[in-house]
Scaffold this active site. Structure first.
Site, PDB file in Angstrom:
ATOM      1  N   LYS A   9       0.838  -1.206   0.000  1.00  0.00           N
ATOM      2  CA  LYS A   9       0.000   0.000   0.000  1.00  0.00           C
ATOM      3  C   LYS A   9       0.876   1.261   0.000  1.00  0.00           C
ATOM      4  O   LYS A   9       2.096   1.182   0.210  1.00  0.00           O
ATOM      5  CB  LYS A   9      -0.917  -0.044   1.225  1.00  0.00           C
ATOM      6  CG  LYS A   9      -1.908  -1.210   1.190  1.00  0.00           C
ATOM      7  CD  LYS A   9      -2.853  -1.136   2.375  1.00  0.00           C
ATOM      8  CE  LYS A   9      -3.846  -2.273   2.356  1.00  0.00           C
ATOM      9  NZ  LYS A   9      -4.823  -2.171   3.467  1.00  0.00           N
ATOM     10  N   TYR A  49     -12.282  -2.425  -3.614  1.00  0.00           N
ATOM     11  CA  TYR A  49     -12.804  -2.476  -2.239  1.00  0.00           C
ATOM     12  C   TYR A  49     -14.339  -2.459  -2.203  1.00  0.00           C
ATOM     13  O   TYR A  49     -14.925  -2.089  -1.187  1.00  0.00           O
ATOM     14  CB  TYR A  49     -12.229  -1.321  -1.422  1.00  0.00           C
ATOM     15  CG  TYR A  49     -10.800  -1.563  -0.946  1.00  0.00           C
ATOM     16  CD1 TYR A  49     -10.455  -2.729  -0.268  1.00  0.00           C
ATOM     17  CD2 TYR A  49      -9.797  -0.624  -1.156  1.00  0.00           C
ATOM     18  CE1 TYR A  49      -9.150  -2.960   0.171  1.00  0.00           C
ATOM     19  CE2 TYR A  49      -8.494  -0.849  -0.710  1.00  0.00           C
ATOM     20  CZ  TYR A  49      -8.184  -2.022  -0.047  1.00  0.00           C
ATOM     21  OH  TYR A  49      -6.904  -2.247   0.405  1.00  0.00           O
ATOM     22  N   HIS A 115      -1.866  -5.411   1.297  1.00  0.00           N
ATOM     23  CA  HIS A 115      -3.158  -6.075   1.079  1.00  0.00           C
ATOM     24  C   HIS A 115      -2.901  -7.438   0.459  1.00  0.00           C
ATOM     25  O   HIS A 115      -1.997  -7.576  -0.364  1.00  0.00           O
ATOM     26  CB  HIS A 115      -4.036  -5.249   0.126  1.00  0.00           C
ATOM     27  CG  HIS A 115      -5.207  -6.026  -0.396  1.00  0.00           C
ATOM     28  ND1 HIS A 115      -6.396  -6.126   0.303  1.00  0.00           N
ATOM     29  CD2 HIS A 115      -5.358  -6.791  -1.510  1.00  0.00           C
ATOM     30  CE1 HIS A 115      -7.216  -6.908  -0.383  1.00  0.00           C
ATOM     31  NE2 HIS A 115      -6.618  -7.321  -1.479  1.00  0.00           N
ATOM     32  N   GLU A 126      -9.362  -9.914  -8.120  1.00  0.00           N
ATOM     33  CA  GLU A 126      -8.379  -8.843  -7.933  1.00  0.00           C
ATOM     34  C   GLU A 126      -7.271  -8.904  -8.999  1.00  0.00           C
ATOM     35  O   GLU A 126      -6.854  -7.867  -9.504  1.00  0.00           O
ATOM     36  CB  GLU A 126      -7.824  -8.901  -6.505  1.00  0.00           C
ATOM     37  CG  GLU A 126      -8.913  -8.529  -5.497  1.00  0.00           C
ATOM     38  CD  GLU A 126      -8.550  -8.742  -4.033  1.00  0.00           C
ATOM     39  OE1 GLU A 126      -7.418  -9.172  -3.748  1.00  0.00           O
ATOM     40  OE2 GLU A 126      -9.416  -8.471  -3.180  1.00  0.00           O
TER      41      GLU A 126
END
Ligand code: CMP
Length: 143
Positions: A9, A49, A115, A126
């Site tokens: 991140k 998300y 993540h 993803e």
């Protein structure tokens, strides 16, 4: 071969933790299949998300994940989804054990360094959000 999607991140990139995190996964024996440094658009953040939409932390989460570059990766190996999550440690870095990435480098849930996909389904979703087929590299890790 099982794959997972992992992402350093913005806090992890800014603090220079990309190499440390890649090193841990390499030493464990996993194989890097794709990687890129990128800034996430608002649209991609909302898609990625999506399951958290409506939660009290959602807006902060989107603001944070779009605030600077992330390092998106695909890793391969036996049981890599669950093992990478063990190596990451709990979502709240204060509860993450020493020796895990969040336990060693994180302090708050909102800025928890990394993540990782939590299931086969989220992995597929993803990876396809962040990478196209041509970006997934196939090679023999052991020569
Ligand atoms: P991540 O694994 O990226 O998935 C959802 C993210 O939401 C999580 O890591 C945290 O960084 C973030 N988040 C922020 N606040 C909370 C919270 N109260 N509970 C769970 N996740 C949170």
């Amino acid at each position: 071969m099982e794959r997972t999607f992992l992402m350093v991140k913005p806090d992890g990139v800014q603090r220079g933790l990309v190499g440390e995190i890649v090193h841990r996964l390499e030493r464990k024996g996993f194989k890097l299949a794709a990687a890129k440094l990128m800034v996430i658009s608002n649209e991609l953040a909302n898609d990625h998300y999506g399951e958290h939409k409506g939660k009290p932390f959602f807006e902060n989460l989107v603001d944070f994940i779009t605030s600077g570059p992330v390092f998106a990766m695909v890793w391969e190996g036996d049981n890599v989804i669950a093992t990478a999550r063990q190596m990451m440690g709990k979502t709240n870095p204060q509860e993450a054990l020493p020796g895990t990435i969040r336990g060693d480098f994180g302090l708050i849930t909102g800025k928890n360094v990394i993540h990782g996909s939590d299931s086969l389904e989220s992995t597929k979703r993803e990876i396809s959000l962040f990478f196209n087929e041509a970006e997934l590299v196939s090679y023999d890790k052991d020569g």
